[in-house]
Design a protein around this motif. Sequence first.
Motif, short mmCIF file in Angstrom:
data_model
loop_
_atom_site.label_atom_id
_atom_site.label_comp_id
_atom_site.label_asym_id
_atom_site.label_seq_id
_atom_site.Cartn_x
_atom_site.Cartn_y
_atom_site.Cartn_z
N ARG A 88 33.79 27.52 55.39
CA ARG A 88 33.88 28.95 55.92
C ARG A 88 34.65 29.72 55.08
N PHE A 89 33.91 30.85 54.58
CA PHE A 89 34.34 31.95 53.83
C PHE A 89 35.24 33.01 54.46
N ILE A 90 36.37 33.27 54.30
CA ILE A 90 37.02 34.48 55.00
C ILE A 90 37.58 35.37 53.93
N SER A 133 42.08 52.82 44.39
CA SER A 133 40.73 52.42 43.96
C SER A 133 40.56 51.27 43.00
N PRO A 134 41.35 51.70 41.91
CA PRO A 134 41.33 50.56 40.87
C PRO A 134 42.08 49.32 41.17
N LEU A 135 42.79 49.30 42.13
CA LEU A 135 43.94 48.11 42.57
C LEU A 135 43.27 47.33 43.58
N HIS A 136 42.32 47.73 44.15
CA HIS A 136 41.83 46.84 45.46
C HIS A 136 40.71 45.92 44.95
N PHE A 137 40.64 44.52 45.53
CA PHE A 137 39.64 43.59 45.12
C PHE A 137 39.72 42.71 46.42
N VAL A 138 38.44 41.92 46.32
CA VAL A 138 38.14 40.83 47.45
C VAL A 138 38.58 39.70 47.23
N LEU A 139 39.71 39.38 47.96
CA LEU A 139 40.30 38.10 48.16
C LEU A 139 39.64 36.93 48.95
N GLU A 140 39.16 36.12 48.28
CA GLU A 140 38.37 35.02 49.25
C GLU A 140 39.16 33.61 49.50
N ASN A 141 39.37 33.33 51.05
CA ASN A 141 39.93 32.11 51.31
C ASN A 141 38.77 31.19 51.87
N LYS A 142 38.84 30.14 51.33
CA LYS A 142 37.83 29.04 51.56
C LYS A 142 38.29 28.12 52.40
N LYS A 164 42.26 24.19 52.43
CA LYS A 164 42.27 25.80 52.44
C LYS A 164 42.18 26.16 50.76
N SER A 165 41.72 26.87 50.11
CA SER A 165 41.79 27.16 48.63
C SER A 165 41.59 28.91 48.49
N HIS A 166 42.17 29.46 47.60
CA HIS A 166 41.88 30.74 47.35
C HIS A 166 41.17 31.08 46.08
N SER A 167 40.45 32.23 46.00
CA SER A 167 39.83 32.68 44.80
C SER A 167 39.61 34.08 44.92
N LEU A 168 38.91 34.69 43.76
CA LEU A 168 38.78 36.09 43.79
C LEU A 168 37.27 36.46 43.77
N GLN A 169 36.90 37.31 44.52
CA GLN A 169 35.41 37.43 44.59
C GLN A 169 35.04 38.82 43.57
N THR A 170 36.06 39.48 43.53
CA THR A 170 36.01 40.70 42.60
C THR A 170 37.39 40.74 41.87
N PHE A 171 37.23 41.43 40.55
CA PHE A 171 38.30 41.49 40.04
C PHE A 171 38.62 43.06 39.59
#
Length: 795
Positions: A452-454, A433-442, A512-519
């Motif tokens: 569009r957010f994926i 669980s502590p290793l999972h996060f939400v990756l956002e592709n825009k 296309k760009s990448h970002s993190l929605q959660t850390f």
Amino acid sequence: MACTHFNSADSIKAPTKGTPIFKDDCMLCFDTAFEPKGLDICLHCFQSFSRGDLNHTQLHSTLFDHTLYLNLKKVLKPKRERKEGEESPEKIAKLEIRDQSEEDLFNIQTALFCSSCDDQFPVKQEDLPASTSSIVDTVLHSSSNERKEEIKSWEQEILPCHHCFDIVQQPIKDLDLTKCQSCDLKENLWICVVCGSLGCGRQQFGGIPGNSHALSHFQTHENHNIAVKLGSLSSDSADCYCYNCNDEVKVPELGKYLSRFGINIHEVVKTEKNLTELQIEQNVKWDFNMDQKDGKSLVPVFGRELTGFKNLGNSCYLASVLQTLFSLQSYKQFFLNRDFPIDKLTTPNADLNIQLIKIADGLLSGRYSVPDFSTTEEIKFQRGIKPFGFKNLIGQNHAEFSTMKQQDAYEFWLYIMDKIDDLYASEEDRPNSPLHFVLENKLKCSTCSSVRFIKEITNSLSLPVEDTVLDFDDDGRERYQPVTFESCFKNWAQEEEIEHKCSFCNGEKLVKSHSLQTFPDVLTVSTERIKLKNWVPVKTDVPILFKRAEEKTLERIDLSNLRSQGLLEGESLMPEDVSDIEEAGFEPNSEAIQQLEAMGFPTNRCLKALFNTGNLSAEDAMNWLFSHMEDPDIDSPFELPKGNSSKPANEPSQEMVDNLVSMGFTSKLAKKALILNNINIEAAVEWLFSNPDDDGEIADEPPKAKSQEEQISELIVKESIKRPEYKLLAVICHKGMTVHSGHYVVFIKKKIDGQPRWILFNDEKVVLADEANIKEMESNGYLYIFAKVGSKDDL
């Protein structure tokens, strides 16, 4: 005299030829026959258990009423010193293990043990039934199951590929078999079996030169697939390689093909090391620096959480990954106090949960982190543990991990993470669980600025690494310009143009760009060190700096610039396309869509019409379109109305619930998230990550769900309170030309005498690292584990 239980042992049956006999270590811990009380081999099921601190013999006996055991104790025989002038034993030339008898290796003590009487008896006695004596002899003289599997895995069977049967030789001109036809190299020469072209091979370990001219010949000549290394030829061996299959092969009737070039395979003498010998030499010699600057060996450390792994033969990739995972607080807390599942204890070697509990106890308890006095080395490293049962089980039915070949540590990391996620999907506090996060592709349209957010749930990032060559060392290897982690993260987040069509304006220039929605609390980062050079994958040893020159400790890395910014001013959401709508629970009639589009209706209008007419036919949808042509919102992006699905709004489909469960959430919590977010799976994922401690109970009247934009904004505000700063916790390093060869070790930061110190885990060698090791971490780091500042793993 044995007890009456042995004298009337009608319940035990002799093992057959195919019966596995486990006698290397306890099935539930890593105690071996070298322990003071030895190992108890159950004569009912031929599994081994220990009467050590945890007394697994008693547990097994109580659960299954197996009372009769053969107790086995071993003492390693001292190695015979060679007499003066005596030749040394022949060096191992093949990748195999010779099946020596146990009597050759150990002094063996045996006894009979009865758990009912809690007493031991001599094996040799007159009143012991002949059948029992026969079973004991069979157990003693049979190879253990681990030994059989080890031998089978080590034996490399090289087989022909289909190209070996399609060789059509061409007329041969005058040949010069003394040097490469494209350069002046006179060693590492490979001859094409089709035309006799002689080219040098790839550069190899140990300073063996090569310019890949044999590979270049294959790339420019169709069907010239097979080449043979001249220096490897002898009457009983030859290195043959298929460039098309990119693998070693066995060529039937090789002598016939080579005779066309005037080569008699029965008369040639091998002059160079073959590929197997080079691989063995590479694994033996490519070791990490175990000495300090003053020449003294690094200091071994012992105790809890400082246990090493014995190398099972190219198993260092597995050992490094396991050491890293079980250094995490979530793994320690999850596995250390976990009970064995009673219903699986009949075959503990076949249950991954049991094997993981066994690994946790072996690594963290400290019982096996003791000096190994049986070795002749001046510095006594530890006994360590041999995770053979785990390795055999985790690699079952996997083409690569079931072998004894070296593997990619990052590939194994991803593989075992998925296995553990699947195994504990229904558990509340999962180890990953502590290793999972939400990756956002825009995706953003350059024409109309619609986006569009994926989003995806993941557990690692793969960072690009710039490889600018500065010069070459004395061995001709490239020296690279150092880079920093900041630059690697920046390059990862950079925008890139992609080929995709905007569903709003039909523009074809999207960014296309990448970002993190959660850390996450624990961030895993892989570095892309593998590059193709002359069509060959080669690892680049670019130094990645995570320590500034003026600092004495590893710096913190602030990842605030990777945070998702959501929908920015001037941007609008791109209309959903068909595939997105299908994921939301509405599957448009494909035949009707085609008919309507053929009539000239835009896809967006077609979707609206089909949805509002029950998704039945093109005719119904067409009539709806004609009657709604003047609607002011006819061309606004189609969005599935809230709560609309084949099921009521408050009853999500089982498929959607299962999708969230597969990400690691409980079924109860997944269902609540979907209900609260009107069956919007993306919004449900965001809600789940924002409410990790929710109990999953649903109130009689659920609160009104917030829009996706509101949730994203709240999440950004919430996350901004904590700066996403990270400190390095562990580094899996690799030395070698490719990730499938060479050697892996791991550096892990642990508290020693109350102070954070870097510990080097190099198989069973566990030592305090020094400044010289930091340089090796920079040049050879492959997989990096960061702990969020303030998290449980922050030291």
